[in-house]
Design an enzyme around this catalytic site. Structure first.
Site, mmCIF file in Angstrom:
data_model
loop_
_atom_site.group_PDB
_atom_site.id
_atom_site.type_symbol
_atom_site.label_atom_id
_atom_site.label_comp_id
_atom_site.label_asym_id
_atom_site.label_seq_id
_atom_site.Cartn_x
_atom_site.Cartn_y
_atom_site.Cartn_z
ATOM 1 N N HIS A 165 70.750 49.839 20.344
ATOM 2 C CA HIS A 165 70.403 48.088 19.533
ATOM 3 C C HIS A 165 71.558 47.917 18.370
ATOM 4 O O HIS A 165 71.763 49.445 17.371
ATOM 5 C CB HIS A 165 68.990 47.882 19.968
ATOM 6 C CG HIS A 165 67.874 48.550 18.684
ATOM 7 N ND1 HIS A 165 68.103 48.139 16.979
ATOM 8 C CD2 HIS A 165 67.171 50.061 18.463
ATOM 9 C CE1 HIS A 165 66.922 49.328 16.474
ATOM 10 N NE2 HIS A 165 67.164 49.890 17.747
ATOM 11 N N ASP A 167 70.368 46.098 15.611
ATOM 12 C CA ASP A 167 70.325 45.152 14.566
ATOM 13 C C ASP A 167 69.178 46.758 13.847
ATOM 14 O O ASP A 167 68.966 47.670 14.452
ATOM 15 C CB ASP A 167 69.082 44.734 14.820
ATOM 16 C CG ASP A 167 67.654 45.028 15.673
ATOM 17 O OD1 ASP A 167 68.200 45.249 17.112
ATOM 18 O OD2 ASP A 167 66.696 45.365 15.719
ATOM 19 N N ASP A 200 67.854 54.678 13.040
ATOM 20 C CA ASP A 200 67.689 54.268 14.164
ATOM 21 C C ASP A 200 68.753 52.908 14.270
ATOM 22 O O ASP A 200 68.195 51.751 12.921
ATOM 23 C CB ASP A 200 66.291 54.120 14.283
ATOM 24 C CG ASP A 200 65.726 53.235 14.925
ATOM 25 O OD1 ASP A 200 66.010 52.396 15.452
ATOM 26 O OD2 ASP A 200 64.027 52.338 14.384
ATOM 27 N N GLU A 235 65.285 43.986 18.787
ATOM 28 C CA GLU A 235 64.911 45.067 19.179
ATOM 29 C C GLU A 235 63.679 45.428 18.018
ATOM 30 O O GLU A 235 62.734 45.766 18.253
ATOM 31 C CB GLU A 235 65.912 46.667 19.453
ATOM 32 C CG GLU A 235 64.239 47.491 19.743
ATOM 33 C CD GLU A 235 63.965 48.223 19.077
ATOM 34 O OE1 GLU A 235 62.499 49.353 19.596
ATOM 35 O OE2 GLU A 235 64.359 48.344 18.054
ATOM 36 N N GLU A 236 64.305 45.242 16.988
ATOM 37 C CA GLU A 236 63.058 45.812 15.541
ATOM 38 C C GLU A 236 62.359 44.616 15.181
ATOM 39 O O GLU A 236 61.584 44.622 14.571
ATOM 40 C CB GLU A 236 64.052 45.951 14.244
ATOM 41 C CG GLU A 236 64.689 47.495 14.481
ATOM 42 C CD GLU A 236 64.018 48.662 14.541
ATOM 43 O OE1 GLU A 236 63.112 48.961 14.598
ATOM 44 O OE2 GLU A 236 65.405 49.460 14.402
ATOM 45 N N ASP A 264 68.521 55.656 27.045
ATOM 46 C CA ASP A 264 67.483 54.541 25.703
ATOM 47 C C ASP A 264 67.008 55.367 24.463
ATOM 48 O O ASP A 264 66.984 56.654 24.301
ATOM 49 C CB ASP A 264 66.930 53.540 26.032
ATOM 50 C CG ASP A 264 67.053 52.061 24.211
ATOM 51 O OD1 ASP A 264 67.663 52.035 23.772
ATOM 52 O OD2 ASP A 264 65.787 51.711 24.619
ATOM 53 N N HIS A 566 63.356 53.368 9.592
ATOM 54 C CA HIS A 566 62.522 52.471 9.040
ATOM 55 C C HIS A 566 62.120 52.447 7.457
ATOM 56 O O HIS A 566 60.717 52.061 6.944
ATOM 57 C CB HIS A 566 61.376 52.201 9.477
ATOM 58 C CG HIS A 566 61.216 51.672 11.079
ATOM 59 N ND1 HIS A 566 60.500 50.747 11.329
ATOM 60 C CD2 HIS A 566 62.445 51.911 11.688
ATOM 61 C CE1 HIS A 566 60.895 50.827 12.621
ATOM 62 N NE2 HIS A 566 62.428 50.997 13.088
#
Length: 597
Positions: A165, A167, A200, A235-236, A264, A566
């Site tokens: 992803h 984002d 991520d 996705e987030e 993935d 994160h």
């Protein structure tokens, strides 16, 4: 080392023979035990123990964790080790992706109307001059979702589907001063590449695109099997737009069950109990965000009731936290599969736990008692940060976290409406309806004490006496979804066999052990052991269930080589990024060569 045989599954599957309970089979089994006891000295004598308390021998355990044969592409045809010559370019590409702050938020409007989406176009433009952009067909869905097709020459072969992803989670401005490097500068300090999304999941994005770019540069390779790339853009925030749009486009153009293998983001390489394990997540928890809104009458704060609305809501949240969901381990659980693999191959696995795993293979009672011991001992590696809870317990239960609460408008006015959002990650042995029932049954006694009614999510309660307020239950941000189907890990499944074999081959040819990029015959204790696992969160794969049953959330990436997802100081090892690209190149070539998938 166990090589390919379909009789060595990592998790129970339909081809497993049923256990015989006949007296003849038992007699034969005991005779074999007696013979083994005479031929092989052992501190354990199974003839002196009941079957329910028998501890399986290492040989028996090993049969539950068969390993695929290690494979890499022929070095004489495709030298995947050549990606190391392009380390500086891979670093530069990754820095470029990090420097585009593709932050997404829980509540966003339509692309074109909410200009926070506009930044994604800058990321897309950065790929316009690449070989990948010129040789692969790019299709945009939902404005910023990306689909790349690298067409193969044989339409009868199901495509390989690789996803990541674009984002990233936002960087809170109040925490920027805590970052050691600018979160959107992509700083390379000689070891790590720093920045939001460096781990991520722009690591996956960069690795996939680098693998293809360098393959196009270094060879005239043209795939036989089509390769499809799918890069979502939210996705987030639950993958509400990007992945569904990609799925719908693929279903329309390729059909259901049309992909041979999907890889993935997910778990990676972990050194646990003295052994290196590759731990693809073959399952994923379900998800439910509870919106619990409490409505009461207001008034002046100088004459408050015993509990204000905020106090009542706090009691409801406290009740939920005092009554966690039960710990459940099922035979189908990837964690059970991992424990059996660890019992076979991890030399430093605690002896008591190893013994309990052996007992649990043949005793229902021992299996039911195992989860509490696993939580007490742990799984040999904890990826949780200091502000989080127990990782092992989170893998074996439905978790609940009160993450958002708001209510009240003025310091001298009693609050009339208070809302709390509680995030649930649903155990693979449970369902959203189980979670809702648990919530209702937990808050009902509190509601009765406080004189509150309850409605929503199919639940209802009306107090017999004075009604002091009302609890409205609903979902937040998105509907609940079930836990994912468990992907196969038996060696008779070609997709798993190629993925696991490629991972083991890349491990056995990494620069630390191989000077020329060829596979080295490693000592058994140094081989990478592939075992099933699962994550505690969710990925875009939950939107792709209709495309294939072979879904593996797997990053060929050591856990120690990435930090800070994160949170502050997110970073990845530059060397690990090169190996990540090398893995994807090997996977593309190995899948292309396979005719079993």
């Amino acid at each position: 080392m166990d090589k390919y045989t379909s009789s060595q599954p990592l998790l129970p599957h339909s081809s497993l023979p049923e256990r015989s309970s006949s007296k003849k089979s038992l007699a034969l089994l005991l005779s074999l035990f007696a013979l083994l006891a005479l031929l092989v000295p052992s501190p354990l004598n199974p003839l002196n123990a009941s079957l329910s308390s028998w501890t399986a021998s290492p040989a028996t355990l090993k049969n539950t964790c068969g390993q695929a044969e290690a494979i890499i592409p022929d070095v004489g045809v495709h030298d995947i080790a050549s990606v190391w010559k392009e380390k500086d370019r891979i670093i530069s590409w990754h820095q470029g992706a990090i420097r585009v702050p593709t932050q997404v938020y829980d509540e966003m409007g339509e692309p074109g109307e909410d200009h926070r989406w506009d930044i994604f176009q800058e990321l897309h433009d950065s790929a316009d001059d690449t070989r990948s952009h010129k040789n692969l067909k790019r299709t945009k869905v939902d404005t910023y979702g990306l689909i790349y097709e690298w067409f193969g020459s044989d339409d009868s072969l199901q495509p390989l589907f690789l996803t990541a992803h674009q984002d990233v989670v936002p960087v809170l401005q109040d925490t920027v001063y805590q970052w050691k490097q600018d979160p959107f500068n992509g700083t390379y300090d000689g070891t790590y590449i720093w920045g939001r999304g460096s781990n991520d999941d722009k690591s996956g994005l960069t690795a996939i695109m680098s693998a293809i770019e360098l393959l196009l540069q270094s060879s005239d390779f043209k795939p036989t099997r089509t390769v499809i790339l799918g890069f979502g853009h939210d996705e987030e925030r639950g993958g509400q737009r990007g992945a569904p749009a990609i799925r719908d486009w693929l279903l329309e153009n390729y059909g259901p069950d049309s992909m041979s293998l999907l890889v993935d983001e997910g778990s990676g390489i972990s050194t646990t109990w003295g052994r290196s394990f590759g731990l693809p997540a073959v399952a994923e928890k379900g998800k439910f965000n509870l919106n619990m809104t409490v409505s009461t009458l207001g008034g002046h704060s100088s004459i408050p009731p015993k509990h204000t609305n905020i106090g009542m809501t706090s009691l409801l949240v406290a009740a939920l936290e005092k009554n966690p969901h039960p710990v459940i381990l099922e035979e189908e659980s990837p964690i059970w599969g991992f424990l059996q693999c660890a019992a076979n191959y991890a030399p430093d696995m605690p002896k008591g736990l190893k013994k309990s795993v052996g007992k649990a293979q043949g005793s229902k009672k021992a299996f039911e008692e195992l989860p509490e011991e696993v939580i007490d001992v742990g799984l040999g590696g904890d990826w949780a940060t200091p502000g989080m809870g127990d990782m092992t317990e989170a893998l074996l239960t439905t978790t609940q976290a009160a993450d958002i609460i708001y209510g009240g408008v003025k310091v001298n006015a009693l609050p009339e409406v208070v809302t709390v959002i509680v995030n649930h990650r649903i155990n693979i042995a449970s369902t959203p309806s189980d979670v809702i029932s648990h919530i209702f049954n937990t808050i009902l006694p509190v509601a009765k004490d406080l004189g509150l009614g309850i409605s929503g999510l199919g639940q209802s309660y009306t107090p017999k006496g004075t009604l002091r307020g009302h609890i409205i239950l609903g979902d937040a941000f998105e509907p609940a979804h079930e836990p994912a189907p468990i992907s196969p890990t038996d060696l008779g499944t070609a997709a798993w066999r190629v993925l696991a074999g490629t991972s083991r081959g890349v491990w056995a040819s990494r620069p630390e052990v191989s000077k020329d990029g060829k596979m080295v015959d490693l000592p058994e204790k140094e081989e990478l052991i592939m075992a099933p696992y699962m994550g505690t969160g969710n990925t875009d794969t939950r939107r792709y269930w209709d495309l294939t049953r072979n879904i593996y959330r797997w990053r060929y990436f050591p856990d120690a080589a990435n930090q800070g997802a994160h949170t502050i100081n997110e970073r990845v090892s530059a060397d690990a990024m090169v190996e990540f690209a090398r893995f994807y190149q090997a996977l593309i070539l190995n899948v292309d060569a396979s005719r079993d998938m």
